[in-house]
Design a protein around this motif. Structure first.
Motif, short mmCIF file in Angstrom:
data_model
loop_
_atom_site.label_atom_id
_atom_site.label_comp_id
_atom_site.label_asym_id
_atom_site.label_seq_id
_atom_site.Cartn_x
_atom_site.Cartn_y
_atom_site.Cartn_z
N ILE A 183 0.83 -1.25 0.00
CA ILE A 183 -0.07 0.03 0.21
C ILE A 183 0.81 1.34 0.06
O ILE A 183 1.86 1.41 1.02
N ALA A 184 0.60 1.95 -0.83
CA ALA A 184 1.32 3.36 -1.05
C ALA A 184 0.31 4.45 -0.27
O ALA A 184 -0.91 4.44 -0.53
N VAL A 185 1.03 5.23 0.44
CA VAL A 185 0.11 6.21 1.01
C VAL A 185 0.54 7.63 0.82
O VAL A 185 1.67 8.10 0.79
N GLU A 186 -0.40 8.32 -0.08
CA GLU A 186 0.10 10.22 -0.30
C GLU A 186 -0.90 10.70 0.34
O GLU A 186 -2.08 10.55 0.91
N PRO A 187 -0.27 12.04 0.48
CA PRO A 187 -1.33 13.04 1.27
C PRO A 187 -2.58 13.35 0.23
O PRO A 187 -2.50 13.25 -0.83
N ALA A 188 -3.84 13.61 0.87
CA ALA A 188 -4.88 14.04 0.16
C ALA A 188 -4.71 15.09 -0.63
O ALA A 188 -5.51 15.21 -1.56
N SER A 189 -3.68 16.07 -0.34
CA SER A 189 -3.55 17.15 -0.92
C SER A 189 -2.90 17.12 -2.23
O SER A 189 -2.56 18.05 -2.98
N SER A 209 -0.97 11.96 -6.47
CA SER A 209 -0.81 11.59 -7.78
C SER A 209 -1.22 10.25 -8.30
O SER A 209 -1.74 9.93 -9.45
N LEU A 210 -0.93 9.32 -7.33
CA LEU A 210 -1.30 7.82 -7.72
C LEU A 210 -2.88 7.94 -7.81
O LEU A 210 -3.32 7.24 -8.68
N THR A 211 -3.57 8.27 -6.70
CA THR A 211 -4.91 7.85 -6.46
C THR A 211 -5.66 8.66 -7.49
O THR A 211 -6.92 8.37 -7.74
N THR A 235 -3.80 4.62 -1.38
CA THR A 235 -4.67 5.49 -0.63
C THR A 235 -4.20 6.90 -0.06
O THR A 235 -2.73 7.12 -0.21
N THR A 236 -4.92 7.72 0.54
CA THR A 236 -4.61 8.99 0.77
C THR A 236 -4.78 9.11 2.29
O THR A 236 -5.86 8.39 2.72
N ALA A 237 -4.18 9.89 2.76
CA ALA A 237 -4.30 10.41 4.30
C ALA A 237 -4.62 12.08 4.38
O ALA A 237 -3.62 12.49 3.71
N LYS A 238 -5.52 12.53 5.28
CA LYS A 238 -5.46 13.72 5.44
C LYS A 238 -4.46 14.30 6.41
O LYS A 238 -3.94 13.43 7.23
N TYR A 242 -6.61 20.18 3.23
CA TYR A 242 -7.12 20.61 1.85
C TYR A 242 -6.95 19.60 1.01
O TYR A 242 -6.01 18.94 0.74
N ILE A 243 -8.20 19.24 0.13
CA ILE A 243 -8.21 18.43 -0.77
C ILE A 243 -8.69 19.16 -2.22
O ILE A 243 -9.62 19.81 -2.27
#
Lengths: 457, 457
Positions: free
Chosen positions: B294-300, B303-305, B363-366, B438-439
């Motif tokens: 699982i890759a986790v990127e910032p919701a802001s 790029s992947l998601t 997935t993303t995280a805030k 911020y999203i």
């Protein structure tokens, strides 16, 4: 013997110490007892227990028990960041071109960034075990406050830190780490204590001092049900907990058949040095093993090298017991010195006695040469050292260069107590050529020495 | 199997990897090649070698060699701060009350404070070996610049860092660490390059951007004899060097008979994630082993998601080659986000291809929930995590809580890429309740996506 020595020696978990080593049990001349400032009689356990946790009072007064078991809960916490590595400084040796073997015991690999955590977790544990609600303390530069915050968070204990106002304002990052661990951080002098109100009234706009913060912390601890006060250096109990540093270092050396010739540590209140040298000093006393042990203090705050061995107050507020130690006088204020952890006016009673008995040496280092050594070290060993620790680096380099001259293959071990992440303002001054070396004159020191309390036992 | 698992698993020095693992050799669908922006043809070795060192160009283009030997000089440097510990998060598990076993690979135990050093030292080594005089690079938050400064200092190589002006001014401590290691640090845009002068003339008072700093660094590297440009993420070569993270992690798990079920990493340009997952992904492709990755990127900055899989420029200045990747568009500027290392508009071509092939999830995280997870983690595990790393913590906690619901004893491994010592301004905002989430809206993303270059192969 023939085993190749790795860059970093890590003990296995099962090789980690299960007991602290109480050097006092092996000292021929025991450290002098703390005195009640009113009666000038040795502080009793009962008197001390108004301020400190019961179990810690026991440890403070115990000059006989050689090994004191480390409770399992503390050993489990230690496992999160210990064993700390004993590093063979191959790159520094190469850079210096010395035949000496240099090792350092690195205590900076934990979030508090220094060795202070070793005692903080022990003190928090005993407070929790006694059913206390919380502890109070003071912090100057912030290493101790950070360590205690982490320890209290782990045991779900309230932690109230009085932080010298000037540091509170100038070191917001330190403060923020403490808040992350749930501590309440109050700039000192505050309006929350009588002593704080008094000082604020007498000195409007004061930026505070360590002595004042101690007084505030003690006042709150003594006046709040379920609270006690804790201290990060100087005391016998602290040196006991810090013996884990020396025990690990010696075990790591023994594992590879290495024997230290010279052991070097920086010395402020003495917590790191006392811990690092404990098992070596014990062997020196008991078996006469040939260890040269060197304390390094800043030239700006030279308690061992230029202080008096006498009873003195532990705090500038003079509310704490009297301790016999090498001291510059409890109202000595060192000149600006970026090694915040080495600004204490006195030295632990244990180390003072050992020094007075001729069992260890002491020397001083000037601030700019300390930072020069720090930079040399950082560039080859890849660790940005704390200014405090860099005092030991400076002298280790000097000793290694002496070996280069004589061709001797001595084994040098020094304590690298922490990282310099929160000292970059000082590094900046050094890089910009704005750092001064200040050395107090004999006249200045004599002025403070004349004010030492007169105690005849 | 029955061996008790310590809190921290350290490999012995002789167990450390002697070769990097080139995952591309085992990928069925290889990552798309870099394209010359003028000809839209794959970049040749000759074209690349004007910018990068020869050996690194070779590594960049090599999709076939499975293992590439780590030169002894680099292995010796690795020994100063590696192996990094694989930590069993016993305390976090207890805090969560989960039956899951949680491990994290901690890369913060070196002065640069992150995994970036693994590639910096390799790139500096090859530059030195080629007889170069120095290297240039850009840095935003400063982790990469710090790591490269350390590496260049070790190999006695000039290091010129263009630091985004706003960071240069707001992060003086990072800058000071780089100066300690002898790097020259220039705020970007500067007046030392044509592109810098142009931007300063067009946008007086600009505080700079990463894209501009890249352009300045490339201009100086290409225009100065004996210099090359180096980059800390995204590139194939960087992921190759970072495979040391995954190789060590897997060896440590194997040593104790543990098998990961879920592997989690934060993803900015992809250097940490690509390195951590490499050997697990290789096994998954070759043997079908069941690993959830699982890759986790910032919701802001998703790029992947939420990005497009397309050819795009690697820099905002559009002077670099085109790369095929999941991208938000090279002029996408993420909203203020304190995870400075996760603000890149695209994702490494290797990871983009693996994601497109369905071999990993994203997935993303805030931001606020990331800092909440960071604080929970810090309090029980005793490490103050970097905001970047805390994205992985957040999702690891979520997965562990799912196990609590289902009763499954899954083994979760995540990458803890670094420490948060230089991110305390962000922690302060979080503690003070001043942090926003911020999203970007679909409309915003569509606007940038519409500007992607049209490339038909």
């Amino acid at each position: 013997m023939s085993k190749e020595i790795p860059y970093k020696i890590y003990l296995e978990e099962q090789e980690m110490p299960k007991a602290w080593y109480n050097l006092r049990a092996d000292m021929i001349n025991k450290p002098a007892p703390l005195l009640n400032p009113g009666t000038l009689k040795p502080m009793t356990a009962e008197e001390l227990s108004a301020v400190f946790c019961d179990e810690l009072v026991k440890q403070e007064l115990d000059n006989d028990t050689r090994f004191i078991e480390i409770p399992e809960e503390i050993r489990n916490f230690y496992k999160m960041y210990r064993p700390s590595p004993l590093v063979r400084a191959y790159c520094l040796e190469k850079k210096l071109g010395t035949p000496a073997k240099i090792y350092y015991k690195f205590e900076g690999n934990n979030t508090s960034g220094s060795h202070k955590l070793n005692s903080a977790i022990a003190q928090a544990y005993y407070a929790k075990k006694q059913g206390l609600k919380g502890v109070t303390t003071e912090t100057g530069a912030g290493q101790w406050g950070t360590a205690l915050s982490m320890a209290c968070s782990y045991f779900d204990l309230d932690c109230k830190v009085f932080m010298v106002k000037v540091s509170y304002e100038q070191k917001p990052f330190r403060r923020e780490v403490m808040r992350t661990y749930g501590a309440s951080v109050t700039p000192s002098p505050s309006m929350e204590t009588n002593v704080g109100k008094k000082i604020n009234a007498e000195h409007p706009g004061t930026t505070g001092s360590l002595g004042c913060a101690i007084s505030e912390a003690v006042e709150v601890a003594v006046g709040t049900p379920g609270y006690r006060y804790v201290l990060g250096s100087v005391l016998n109990q602290v040196l006991l907990h810090q013996s884990v540093i020396g025990l690990e270092a010696k075990a790591a050396l023994d594992k590879y058949g290495e024997k230290a010739d010279i052991i070097i540590g920086c010395a402020g209140g003495g917590s790191n040095l006392g811990g690092l040298i404990a098992p070596f000093m014990g062997e020196k006393i008991q078996k006469g093993t040939d260890y040269r042990i060197i304390a390094v203090e800043p030239a700006s705050c030279p308690s061992l090298t230029r202080g008096k061995y006498a009873y003195d107050f532990c705090d500038t507020g003079m509310v704490c017991p009297l301790a016999k130690m090498y001291t510059l006088g409890s109202d000595f204020i060192p000149a600006p010195n970026h090694a915040g952890g080495l600004r204490y006016h006195g030295m632990s009673s244990v180390l003072s006695q050992l020094y007075d008995d001729g069992l260890m040496e002491a020397t001083t280092a000037k601030q700019t040469e300390v930072f020069q050594a720090a930079e040399t070290f950082a560039r080859v060993e890849g660790i940005l050292p704390a200014p405090e620790s860099s005092h030991a680096i400076k002298v280790a380099i000097d000793e290694a260069l002496k070996c280069k001259e004589t061709g001797e293959e001595k084994t040098i071990v020094f304590g690298l107590t922490g990282t310099g992440y929160f000292d970059l303002v000082a590094y900046e001054k050094f890089h910009d050529g704005k750092m001064d070396d200040y050395i107090p004159t004999d006249e200045e020191l004599a002025k403070y020495a004349a004010k030492l309390p007169k105690v005849e036992l």
